[in-house]
Design a protein around this motif. Structure first.
Motif, PDB file in Angstrom:
ATOM      1  N   LYS A   1       0.844  -1.155  -0.001  1.00  0.00           N
ATOM      2  CA  LYS A   1       0.039   0.113  -0.103  1.00  0.00           C
ATOM      3  C   LYS A   1       1.042   1.382  -0.018  1.00  0.00           C
TER       4      LYS A   1
ATOM      5  N   GLU B   1       0.465   5.665   0.254  1.00  0.00           N
ATOM      6  CA  GLU B   1      -0.392   6.934   0.110  1.00  0.00           C
ATOM      7  C   GLU B   1       0.233   8.045  -0.487  1.00  0.00           C
TER       8      GLU B   1
ATOM      9  N   PRO C   1      -0.109  12.913  -2.042  1.00  0.00           N
ATOM     10  CA  PRO C   1      -0.985  13.753  -1.959  1.00  0.00           C
ATOM     11  C   PRO C   1      -1.782  13.647  -3.275  1.00  0.00           C
TER      12      PRO C   1
ATOM     13  N   ALA D   1      -9.214   9.474  -0.906  1.00  0.00           N
ATOM     14  CA  ALA D   1      -9.679   9.704   0.162  1.00  0.00           C
ATOM     15  C   ALA D   1      -9.387  10.840   0.982  1.00  0.00           C
ATOM     16  N   ALA D   2     -10.113  11.281   1.802  1.00  0.00           N
ATOM     17  CA  ALA D   2     -10.071  12.537   2.516  1.00  0.00           C
ATOM     18  C   ALA D   2      -9.459  12.003   3.986  1.00  0.00           C
ATOM     19  N   LYS D   3      -8.163  12.347   4.235  1.00  0.00           N
ATOM     20  CA  LYS D   3      -7.217  12.051   5.391  1.00  0.00           C
ATOM     21  C   LYS D   3      -7.611  13.378   6.756  1.00  0.00           C
ATOM     22  N   SER D   4      -7.967  14.395   6.185  1.00  0.00           N
ATOM     23  CA  SER D   4      -8.574  15.223   6.805  1.00  0.00           C
ATOM     24  C   SER D   4      -9.304  16.353   6.059  1.00  0.00           C
TER      25      SER D   4
ATOM     26  N   GLU E   1      -6.878  17.965   3.615  1.00  0.00           N
ATOM     27  CA  GLU E   1      -5.800  17.126   3.103  1.00  0.00           C
ATOM     28  C   GLU E   1      -6.358  15.924   2.465  1.00  0.00           C
ATOM     29  N   ILE E   2      -6.522  15.865   1.006  1.00  0.00           N
ATOM     30  CA  ILE E   2      -6.754  14.573   0.256  1.00  0.00           C
ATOM     31  C   ILE E   2      -5.775  13.977  -0.249  1.00  0.00           C
ATOM     32  N   VAL E   3      -5.800  12.624   0.019  1.00  0.00           N
ATOM     33  CA  VAL E   3      -4.978  11.676  -0.525  1.00  0.00           C
ATOM     34  C   VAL E   3      -5.364  10.473  -1.577  1.00  0.00           C
TER      35      VAL E   3
ATOM     36  N   LYS F   1      -4.793   6.706  -2.174  1.00  0.00           N
ATOM     37  CA  LYS F   1      -4.369   5.388  -1.435  1.00  0.00           C
ATOM     38  C   LYS F   1      -4.310   4.291  -2.649  1.00  0.00           C
TER      39      LYS F   1
END
Length: 127
Positions: free
Chosen positions: A23, A25, A27, A51-54, A57-59, A61
């Motif tokens: 896996k 991750e 930005p 996915a939204a980490k916060s 912050e969007i990442v 995966k």
């Protein structure tokens, strides 16, 4: 500030692959998501998910396949853009690999670009 986020993405994938990780991750951006889509369509990665980490912050995966990616090479850089017509599309490893191309129809593989008769900017080669 990062000058070449696509090269950073490719380096992260290359390093995770060599380290044997399953896996990864990184930005998120639209271009990176489209490159991941092409890698998934061509069978180089298992999956990818935005996915939204916060809230700020969007990442992306990425699920890597073991041994699927042997090499990744950035072709077009911010300082030297490389454009090819559909008749000049590069063959990576005599057709075993694929180039990722930015065309007027979006980011697609070199095989698809040649079949659609579209040229564009060669982003990277994957084998």
């Amino acid at each position: 500030m990062m000058t070449d986020p696509i090269a950073d993405m490719l380096t992260r994938i290359r390093n995770a692959n060599k380290a044997g990780l399953d896996k990864l991750e990184l930005p998120a951006s639209k271009i990176k998501a489209n490159i991941c889509r092409v890698l998934k369509e061509e069978g180089y990665i298992k999956s990818f998910k935005i996915a939204a980490k916060s809230p700020s912050e969007i990442v992306i995966k990425i699920g890597l396949k073991e041994g699927a990616i042997v090499g990744l090479k950035r072709i077009s850089s911010p300082g030297l853009r490389v454009y090819k017509g559909y008749t000049e599309m590069p063959r990576v490893l005599s057709g075993l690999g694929v180039s990722i191309v930015s065309t007027s129809a979006g980011i697609i593989s070199s095989r698809k670009a040649a079949s659609l008769k579209l040229g564009g900017e060669i982003i990277c080669n994957v084998w």
